[in-house]
Scaffold this active site. Structure first.
Site, mmCIF file in Angstrom:
data_model
loop_
_atom_site.group_PDB
_atom_site.id
_atom_site.type_symbol
_atom_site.label_atom_id
_atom_site.label_comp_id
_atom_site.label_asym_id
_atom_site.label_seq_id
_atom_site.Cartn_x
_atom_site.Cartn_y
_atom_site.Cartn_z
ATOM 1 N N LYS A 37 3.958 -1.158 -0.012
ATOM 2 C CA LYS A 37 4.634 -0.620 1.180
ATOM 3 C C LYS A 37 4.455 -1.546 2.383
ATOM 4 O O LYS A 37 5.412 -1.855 3.094
ATOM 5 C CB LYS A 37 4.074 0.776 1.536
ATOM 6 C CG LYS A 37 4.209 1.797 0.432
ATOM 7 C CD LYS A 37 3.647 3.152 0.834
ATOM 8 C CE LYS A 37 2.165 3.187 1.156
ATOM 9 N NZ LYS A 37 1.269 2.861 0.001
ATOM 10 N N ARG B 271 2.559 11.646 3.969
ATOM 11 C CA ARG B 271 1.839 11.672 2.699
ATOM 12 C C ARG B 271 1.659 13.092 2.186
ATOM 13 O O ARG B 271 1.074 13.280 1.128
ATOM 14 C CB ARG B 271 0.468 11.045 2.876
ATOM 15 C CG ARG B 271 0.475 9.545 2.687
ATOM 16 C CD ARG B 271 -0.886 9.061 3.076
ATOM 17 N NE ARG B 271 -1.338 7.946 2.331
ATOM 18 C CZ ARG B 271 -1.410 6.719 2.856
ATOM 19 N NH1 ARG B 271 -0.995 6.481 4.063
ATOM 20 N NH2 ARG B 271 -1.881 5.735 2.136
ATOM 21 N N ARG C 84 -6.551 -7.931 -3.057
ATOM 22 C CA ARG C 84 -5.847 -8.076 -1.771
ATOM 23 C C ARG C 84 -6.735 -8.713 -0.704
ATOM 24 O O ARG C 84 -7.903 -8.370 -0.550
ATOM 25 C CB ARG C 84 -5.386 -6.698 -1.288
ATOM 26 C CG ARG C 84 -4.833 -6.730 0.122
ATOM 27 C CD ARG C 84 -4.105 -5.484 0.488
ATOM 28 N NE ARG C 84 -4.892 -4.275 0.367
ATOM 29 C CZ ARG C 84 -4.400 -3.061 0.539
ATOM 30 N NH1 ARG C 84 -3.118 -2.905 0.824
ATOM 31 N NH2 ARG C 84 -5.175 -2.007 0.413
ATOM 32 N N ARG D 297 -10.388 -5.305 2.658
ATOM 33 C CA ARG D 297 -10.618 -3.987 3.245
ATOM 34 C C ARG D 297 -11.768 -3.274 2.557
ATOM 35 O O ARG D 297 -11.929 -3.374 1.351
ATOM 36 C CB ARG D 297 -9.337 -3.137 3.098
ATOM 37 C CG ARG D 297 -8.390 -3.310 4.238
ATOM 38 C CD ARG D 297 -7.048 -2.679 4.021
ATOM 39 N NE ARG D 297 -7.030 -1.322 3.478
ATOM 40 C CZ ARG D 297 -5.911 -0.631 3.307
ATOM 41 N NH1 ARG D 297 -4.735 -1.159 3.648
ATOM 42 N NH2 ARG D 297 -5.928 0.577 2.809
ATOM 43 N N ARG E 159 -8.767 6.787 -4.137
ATOM 44 C CA ARG E 159 -7.474 6.737 -3.449
ATOM 45 C C ARG E 159 -6.332 7.002 -4.423
ATOM 46 O O ARG E 159 -5.387 7.721 -4.110
ATOM 47 C CB ARG E 159 -7.283 5.374 -2.767
ATOM 48 C CG ARG E 159 -8.135 5.231 -1.515
ATOM 49 C CD ARG E 159 -8.227 3.796 -1.072
ATOM 50 N NE ARG E 159 -6.967 3.244 -0.660
ATOM 51 C CZ ARG E 159 -6.710 1.928 -0.620
ATOM 52 N NH1 ARG E 159 -7.633 1.063 -0.988
ATOM 53 N NH2 ARG E 159 -5.536 1.502 -0.207
HETATM 54 P P1 AP5 Z 1 0.327 -3.805 0.021
HETATM 55 O O1 AP5 Z 1 1.670 -4.206 0.505
HETATM 56 O O2 AP5 Z 1 -0.847 -4.015 0.914
HETATM 57 O O3 AP5 Z 1 0.381 -2.290 -0.542
HETATM 58 P P2 AP5 Z 1 0.418 -0.898 0.235
HETATM 59 O O4 AP5 Z 1 1.300 0.011 -0.545
HETATM 60 O O5 AP5 Z 1 0.746 -1.122 1.669
HETATM 61 O O6 AP5 Z 1 -1.090 -0.490 0.021
HETATM 62 P P3 AP5 Z 1 -2.136 0.170 1.042
HETATM 63 O O7 AP5 Z 1 -3.448 0.136 0.300
HETATM 64 O O8 AP5 Z 1 -2.122 -0.467 2.391
HETATM 65 O O9 AP5 Z 1 -1.623 1.577 1.131
HETATM 66 P P4 AP5 Z 1 -2.455 2.802 1.349
HETATM 67 O O10 AP5 Z 1 -1.354 3.769 1.401
HETATM 68 O O11 AP5 Z 1 -3.514 3.100 0.376
HETATM 69 O O12 AP5 Z 1 -3.339 2.456 2.641
HETATM 70 P P5 AP5 Z 1 -3.050 2.655 4.180
HETATM 71 O O13 AP5 Z 1 -3.460 1.414 4.854
HETATM 72 O O14 AP5 Z 1 -1.682 3.187 4.402
HETATM 73 O O15 AP5 Z 1 0.096 -4.584 -1.383
HETATM 74 C C1 AP5 Z 1 -1.135 -4.459 -2.095
HETATM 75 C C2 AP5 Z 1 -1.467 -5.826 -2.755
HETATM 76 O O16 AP5 Z 1 -0.479 -6.104 -3.745
HETATM 77 C C3 AP5 Z 1 -1.438 -7.028 -1.779
HETATM 78 O O17 AP5 Z 1 -2.456 -7.920 -2.141
HETATM 79 C C4 AP5 Z 1 -0.054 -7.659 -1.995
HETATM 80 O O18 AP5 Z 1 -0.060 -9.067 -1.748
HETATM 81 C C5 AP5 Z 1 0.202 -7.340 -3.475
HETATM 82 N N1 AP5 Z 1 1.620 -7.101 -3.784
HETATM 83 C C6 AP5 Z 1 2.516 -6.371 -3.044
HETATM 84 N N2 AP5 Z 1 3.726 -6.344 -3.668
HETATM 85 C C7 AP5 Z 1 3.562 -7.059 -4.826
HETATM 86 C C8 AP5 Z 1 4.452 -7.371 -5.915
HETATM 87 N N3 AP5 Z 1 5.732 -6.947 -5.936
HETATM 88 N N4 AP5 Z 1 3.952 -8.118 -6.923
HETATM 89 C C9 AP5 Z 1 2.658 -8.549 -6.929
HETATM 90 N N5 AP5 Z 1 1.782 -8.289 -5.920
HETATM 91 C C10 AP5 Z 1 2.231 -7.534 -4.886
HETATM 92 O O19 AP5 Z 1 -4.070 3.839 4.522
HETATM 93 C C11 AP5 Z 1 -5.469 3.627 4.546
HETATM 94 C C12 AP5 Z 1 -6.172 4.980 4.650
HETATM 95 O O20 AP5 Z 1 -5.783 5.635 5.868
HETATM 96 C C13 AP5 Z 1 -5.823 5.965 3.547
HETATM 97 O O21 AP5 Z 1 -6.662 5.782 2.432
HETATM 98 C C14 AP5 Z 1 -6.045 7.316 4.235
HETATM 99 O O22 AP5 Z 1 -7.417 7.629 4.276
HETATM 100 C C15 AP5 Z 1 -5.604 7.032 5.670
HETATM 101 N N6 AP5 Z 1 -4.186 7.377 5.926
HETATM 102 C C16 AP5 Z 1 -3.177 6.504 6.231
HETATM 103 N N7 AP5 Z 1 -2.032 7.167 6.435
HETATM 104 C C17 AP5 Z 1 -2.312 8.486 6.243
HETATM 105 C C18 AP5 Z 1 -1.527 9.668 6.306
HETATM 106 N N8 AP5 Z 1 -0.216 9.635 6.580
HETATM 107 N N9 AP5 Z 1 -2.131 10.853 6.052
HETATM 108 C C19 AP5 Z 1 -3.459 10.915 5.774
HETATM 109 N N10 AP5 Z 1 -4.254 9.821 5.707
HETATM 110 C C20 AP5 Z 1 -3.685 8.626 5.929
#
Ligand code: AP5
Length: 219
Positions: free
Chosen positions: A13, A88, A127, A160, A171
């Site tokens: 994402k 979410r 990552r 991270r 997660r």
């Molecule tokens: P990346 O693009 O970083 O993936 P992502 O889907 O953004 O993953 P996140 O871990 O950031 O999402 P998340 O939802 O767990 O965490 P968030 O920060 O939102 O890609 C991942 C890796 O894969 C990278 O190394 C990239 O290079 C690689 N990659 C990407 N595409 C690829 C492809 N096509 N092929 C190969 N490699 C690829 O949230 C963090 C925390 O905050 C959560 O755990 C929760 O506690 C809290 N939080 C955030 N939002 C909310 C909410 N709305 N409600 C409640 N809690 C929340």
């Protein structure tokens, strides 16, 4: 256009939201980035959210909804945004609908990036992120030219805390997009699945094709 990117942790994402925001000149809103900033600066929200984030749990809706609704109400969000990490839960989805409806707006499209679990674990554990500009790398799939340095700004790369194996497992167990939220978007005709197992450029191309189709842009 008001776009939502859905998908499990690590589905891509953040990677894709950055590209789309730049291409279409939309605001990129990552709730994960907003929370990490709140934790780093020691705000009340950050103090309350930290424990949930560290354990791999969702931060409760009552903390998340206020933060996001306030942010999308600012002028720089008016021309369009791409949401990365919100909603979410069904409660967050409904609160988003209500906030937009109050401004006579609505979500245009919800694109769900689908990736199998084994691949999600590989992606999260490899990552690396730039501490300066936030660019996202992977130690196998998208390596920086110089180990530990950002290609774009030379900033230092870091991993991270919640990408540790045990937290990643939590997660993935707790943070898959819930069925009732997906049904909400499916019932509104806004939901489309995108194959996230392809390389980054092909996923981007499929997302843009879906967005252009929605906007009525001929290809
Ligand atoms: P990346 O693009 O970083 O993936 P992502 O889907 O953004 O993953 P996140 O871990 O950031 O999402 P998340 O939802 O767990 O965490 P968030 O920060 O939102 O890609 C991942 C890796 O894969 C990278 O190394 C990239 O290079 C690689 N990659 C990407 N595409 C690829 C492809 N096509 N092929 C190969 N490699 C690829 O949230 C963090 C925390 O905050 C959560 O755990 C929760 O506690 C809290 N939080 C955030 N939002 C909310 C909410 N709305 N409600 C409640 N809690 C929340």
């Amino acid at each position: 256009m008001y776009l939502i990117l859905l998908g499990a942790p690590g589905s891509g994402k953040g990677t894709q939201a950055k590209v789309l925001a730049q291409r279409f000149r939309w605001l990129h809103l990552s709730t994960g980035d907003m929370l990490r900033e709140a934790v780093a600066t020691g705000t009340e929200l950050g103090k309350k959210a930290k424990g949930f984030m560290d354990s791999g749990a969702l931060v409760p809706d009552e903390l998340m909804i206020g933060m996001l609704v306030e942010r999308i109400g600012r002028p720089d969000a008016a021309a369009g945004f791409v949401l990365d990490g919100f909603p979410r839960t069904l409660g967050q989805a409904k609160a988003l609908d209500e906030a937009l409806a109050a401004a006579s707006k609505s979500i245009d499209l919800a694109l769900n990036i689908v990736v199998p679990d084994q691949e999600l674990i590989r992606r999260l554990s490899g990552r690396w992120i730039c501490s300066s500009c936030g660019a996202i790398y992977h130690e196998i799939y998208n390596r920086p030219k110089i180990t530990g340095r950002c290609d774009l700004c030379q900033g230092e790369l870091y991993q991270r805390d919640d990408d540790k194996p045990e937290t990643v497992r939590n997660r993935l167990e707790q943070q898959r997009p819930p069925k009732e939220m997906m049904d909400h978007y499916r019932a509104s005709g806004l939901l489309m699945d995108i194959d996230g197992l392809q390389d980054v450029a092909k996923v981007t191309a499929d997302l843009i094709e879906a967005i252009d189709a929605k906007r009525g842009v001929a290809r």
